[in-house]
Scaffold this active site. Structure first.
Site, PDB file in Angstrom:
ATOM      1  N   SER A  15       0.862  -1.186   0.000  1.00  0.00           N
ATOM      2  CA  SER A  15       0.000   0.000   0.000  1.00  0.00           C
ATOM      3  C   SER A  15       0.895   1.231   0.000  1.00  0.00           C
ATOM      4  O   SER A  15       2.056   1.172   0.436  1.00  0.00           O
ATOM      5  CB  SER A  15      -0.869   0.010   1.266  1.00  0.00           C
ATOM      6  OG  SER A  15      -1.512   1.253   1.429  1.00  0.00           O
ATOM      7  N   TYR A  43      -2.091   0.169  10.851  1.00  0.00           N
ATOM      8  CA  TYR A  43      -2.266  -0.238   9.452  1.00  0.00           C
ATOM      9  C   TYR A  43      -0.999   0.097   8.655  1.00  0.00           C
ATOM     10  O   TYR A  43      -0.486  -0.750   7.905  1.00  0.00           O
ATOM     11  CB  TYR A  43      -3.500   0.435   8.829  1.00  0.00           C
ATOM     12  CG  TYR A  43      -3.673   0.056   7.386  1.00  0.00           C
ATOM     13  CD1 TYR A  43      -4.011  -1.252   7.031  1.00  0.00           C
ATOM     14  CD2 TYR A  43      -3.441   0.984   6.373  1.00  0.00           C
ATOM     15  CE1 TYR A  43      -4.122  -1.620   5.697  1.00  0.00           C
ATOM     16  CE2 TYR A  43      -3.551   0.621   5.039  1.00  0.00           C
ATOM     17  CZ  TYR A  43      -3.901  -0.681   4.695  1.00  0.00           C
ATOM     18  OH  TYR A  43      -4.004  -1.039   3.367  1.00  0.00           O
TER      19      TYR A  43
HETATM   20  C1  8X3 Z   1      -5.017   1.754   1.411  1.00  0.00           C
HETATM   21  C2  8X3 Z   1      -4.459   3.111   1.261  1.00  0.00           C
HETATM   22  O1  8X3 Z   1      -4.458   5.483   2.168  1.00  0.00           O
HETATM   23  O2  8X3 Z   1      -6.279   4.079   2.875  1.00  0.00           O
HETATM   24  O3  8X3 Z   1      -4.041   0.798   1.586  1.00  0.00           O
HETATM   25  O4  8X3 Z   1      -4.089   3.747   3.753  1.00  0.00           O
HETATM   26  S1  8X3 Z   1      -4.835   4.116   2.575  1.00  0.00           S
END
Ligand code: 8X3
Length: 260
Positions: A146, A159
Site C-alpha cells: 500500500s 495499518y
Molecule cells: C489503502 C491506502 O491510504 O487508505 O491501503 O491507507 S490508505
C-alpha cells in the site's frame, strides 16, 4: 513478449471481493488456473462460477483464514493435492480497522487483527508455499502492499506499520530468493474503492462513502491489471514494486475533491 499463464497455478487469498476477486478474474483471463480462498467459502460461489465460465474448468476454492494456522495448512494441502503445483501466490488478504490514534483510546483488538492478518497471515502463506514455488521452476509471490507502506499518516499507525512490514518482507524475500526461480513483487495502491473503508469504519457506510466523495478513486480492476501485468512478464523479468494512485490523490492525505 509476455508470458501467458497457461497451465500455471495461481493462489489468491482474500478472493471473495474487491482486489482479490478482480485479480482472480484477471489471472483466469490471462490463462492461469486458479486456487481461491476466503474466510467464508459461501462467499466464493459467485467467483467460482465466473472462473469456471472463463476457464472452462472448476477452480480450487476452499475456506481460508490466514490468521489460523490449521486453516492455512488445510488450504495449502488442498491446493497441492488438487493441482500438484503452485506457481503464483497473490498475498491479497488484508484489512485496515479503525483510524484510532495510538493513545489510551485505541482498540487493541483491531491492532491484533491487522497485524495477524496483514503481516503474520502473509508470512504463513509464504512460508508454506515457498517450497512449491521453487519446485515449480517458475514461481512468483505478489504481495499487496500500500502507499501506507511508504508514508505514515495520523490514524493509520498500525495499518501503516503492517504495510511497512509488507514492504520489508518483500525486500528480504527478494534477496533470499535470489538465484531461485521465484520472482517477488509488491503492488502498492493508494485509495481504492472497495469494501476496504466499510471494514475500516466497522460497517459505517456513510463514513466510508465520505472517503471517496468528490474524487475518482482507483477501483479493484485497476489494481488487478497491475498484478496481472507483473504475473505475465517473461520469467526473467521481476517487477519489484509498483505504486499506483488515483490521479486525484497526490499523497496519503492530499486529494483533489470536486467542490473543495
Ligand atoms: C489503502 C491506502 O491510504 O487508505 O491501503 O491507507 S490508505
Amino acid at each position: 513478449m509476455s508470458l501467458t499463464g497457461t497451465n500455471r497455478v495461481a493462489v489468491v487469498t482474500g478472493a471473495s471481493a474487491g482486489i482479490g476477486y478482480s485479480t482472480a478474474i484477471g489471472l483466469a483471463r490471462a490463462g492461469f488456473r486458479l486456487a481461491v480462498g476466503a474466510r467464508r467459502e459461501d462467499k466464493l460461489s459467485a467467483l467460482v462460477d465466473e472462473l469456471a465460465r472463463i476457464t472452462g474448468e472448476k477452480p480450487f476454492a476452499a475456506p481460508l483464514d490466514v490468521t489460523d494456522k490449521a486453516s492455512v495448512d488445510a488450504f495449502v494441502q488442498g491446493v497441492v493435492e488438487h493441482y500438484g503445483q503452485v506457481n503464483v501466490l497473490v498475498n491479497n488478504a488484508g484489512k485496515a480497522l479503525g483510524v484510532d490514534y495510538i493513545d489510551e483510546r485505541a482498540n487493541e483488538e483491531d491492532w491484533e487483527v491487522m497485524l495477524d492478518t496483514n503481516v503474520l497471515g502473509l508470512l504463513r502463506m509464504t512460508k508454506r508455499l515457498v517450497p512449491y514455488l521453487v519446485e515449480s521452476g517458475d514461481g512468483h509471490i505478489i504481495n499487496l502492499g500500500s502507499t501506507a507502506g511508504h508514508e505514515a499518516y495520523a490514524g493509520g499507525g498500525v495499518y501503516c506499520a503492517t504495510k511497512f512490514a509488507v514492504r520489508a518482507i518483500t525486500g528480504s524475500l527478494r534477496q533470499e530468493l535470489l538465484g531461485k526461480p521465484v520472482r517477488i513483487t509488491s503492488i502498492d495502491p493508494g485509495m481504492v474503492e472497495t469494501e476496504f473503508s466499510v471494514v475500516r469504519y466497522h460497517g459505517d457506510t456513510s463514513r466510508a462513502a465520505q472517503v471517496y466523495e468528490g474524487l475518482r478513486p482507483l477501483n479493484s480492476e485497476d489494481v488487478a491489471d497491475c498484478i496481472v501485468f507483473a504475473a505475465t512478464r517473461p520469467a526473467h523479468v521481476n517487477i519489484d514494486n509498483m505504486i499506483l494512485k488515483s490521479i486525484d490523490q497526490a499523497a496519503a492525505k492530499r486529494f483533489a475533491r470536486k467542490g473543495q
